[in-house]
Design an enzyme around this catalytic site. Structure first.
Site: not given
Length: 426
Positions: A103, A143
């Protein structure tokens, strides 16, 4: 607010303990392999230079290269990024993808940046993390507050640095530069597939089932639209400014139009006042509905409000919306939670399909992408449900147990740990 990294560690440790893993093996799973912190300069429109800060966490690559989104948000922290990379590892594991989790995030408010500044931030971040990403290393994706356009800029920047067209470095791109058809709806469609399977297990007919959706971004809006197509009645929708409720039903298409026109679904009542009223996000979570979809941010269902949740199915389209304390309360109440690492795995699954298509230099029609997604999600749901039934644990713990078992087997096969350390009491 809970620390998301500590919450993720707690969830993993609980499942690992039930599998009988050696403590040293569990320790490997509780920490990212690598976390890169970067600071990079960006020239602003007024000619000044501003320093932006960002992170990229790579959790575990036992099964394959790491994979995970990049978010642009003013509240991005290292612990949040580490937690999200952990959740990505187990999300990939539960649906059987050959990936570990990663991430990334940049601390910024994209709403306060011009398009030119946003592009320069995007390119600057990729320059800063380029040494640890690539089609065979770590593959980013969109995202929170990032999209296909930003992914295109990032892919272009990496390709310029490598001096060769490299579409496989990033997923979630526009199809003209290697993006997969069906990616825009993938998270929601995967979530809806799991809801359909859960409703069948619980004997809840989808025709006429009531639905509340918290968060009306990509995952939330498409979930509402797709469930309406299956005959569900969408009775409540919310975004960051608040929500709307109508027991007779809300047309999600109209809600999408009004949000795009005014910036929030709360203005729905200005156009359709008959029987529709404004509610808070807290009130939405506590409505008596068949299906509740938290599709916003982390930590929405917690110890203080879990006992007031009245949905029969909670399908987590968002990452980490339920705390461990709330999990126990919901499980004891008999509420069927489809955990985030399963419910919202449709996005990364179609990102995997995109990566495969890029490596093959070939594209599948949308029907084929959706069919492959359905197969993956249905199989994953039933694997988790079977573990849930066999071990008499909640669905989240069952999902972690399925995923951890797969990852640990890869760690044994690569010689990271010894066979006797991986007891895996399944």
């Amino acid at each position: 607010m809970h620390n998301p990294f500590e919450m993720a560690q707690q969830q993993v440790a609980h499942a690992a303990n039930l599998l009988g893993l050696d403590r040293n093996v569990t320790e490997i799973l509780l920490h990212p392999t690598r976390v890169l912190c970067v600071s990079f300069p960006v020239t602003m429109d007024d000619g000044s230079t501003r320093i932006f800060h960002g992170y990229r966490s790579q959790h575990n690559d036992a099964i394959g290269p790491t994979k995970g989104g990049i978010r642009f948000h003013p509240d991005v922290t290292m612990d949040e990024v580490k937690a999200l990379s952990m959740w990505m590892t187990f999300k990939c594991g539960v649906v059987g993808l050959p990936y570990g989790g990663a991430k990334g995030g940049v601390v910024c408010n994209p709403k306060q940046l011009s398009k030119g500044e946003l592009e320069r931030v995007s390119r600057g971040f990729i320059q800063a993390i380029a040494s640890i990403i690539g089609p065979e290393k770590d593959i980013p994706a969109p995202d929170v507050y990032t999209n296909a356009e930003i992914m295109g800029w990032m892919m272009d920047e990496f390709s310029r640095m490598r001096q060769s067209f490299t579409p496989g470095v990033i997923t979630g791109k526009d199809p003209i530069i290697g993006g997969s058809l069906g990616r825009d709806k993938a998270t929601a469609l995967g979530c809806v597939f799991t809801i359909r399977e859960a409703a069948e297990k619980l004997g809840i007919p989808l025709e006429g089932a009531t639905v509340a959706v918290q968060g009306f971004g990509n995952a939330g809006r498409y979930s509402a639209l797709l469930l309406q197509e299956l005959g569900c009645r969408i009775v409540a929708i919310s975004d960051s400014q608040g929500g709307i409720f109508n027991p007779g039903g809300i047309d999600p298409k109209e809600a999408v139009n009004i949000k795009e026109k005014t910036g929030s679904v709360i203005h729905f009542t200005d156009y359709f006042s008959d029987h529709t009223r404004q509610i808070t996000n807290r009130e939405l979570l506590e409505l008596e509905v068949d299906i509740l979809i938290p599709a916003a941010l982390e930590d929405q269902i917690h110890e203080e409000n879990a006992d007031r949740i009245r949905a029969k199915i909670v399908a987590e389209a968002a990452n980490g919306p339920t705390t461990p304390e709330a999990d126990r309360i919901l499980y004891n109440k008999g509420i069927h939670v489809i955990p985030d690492i399963l419910a919202n795995a449709g996005g990364v699954t179609v990102s995997y399909f995109e990566w495969v298509q890029n490596l093959m230099n070939y594209h599948w029609p949308e029907e084929e992408v959706n069919s492959k997604l359905e197969q993956k999600m249905v199989e994953a749901y039933h694997n988790v449900y079977r573990m849930h039934q066999e071990k008499k644990v909640d669905m989240r713990t069952a999902a972690y147990m399925v995923s951890i078992a797969r990852i640990v087997k890869a760690m044994v096969a690569r010689g990271w740990i010894k066979e006797h350390q991986a007891v895996l009491q399944r």
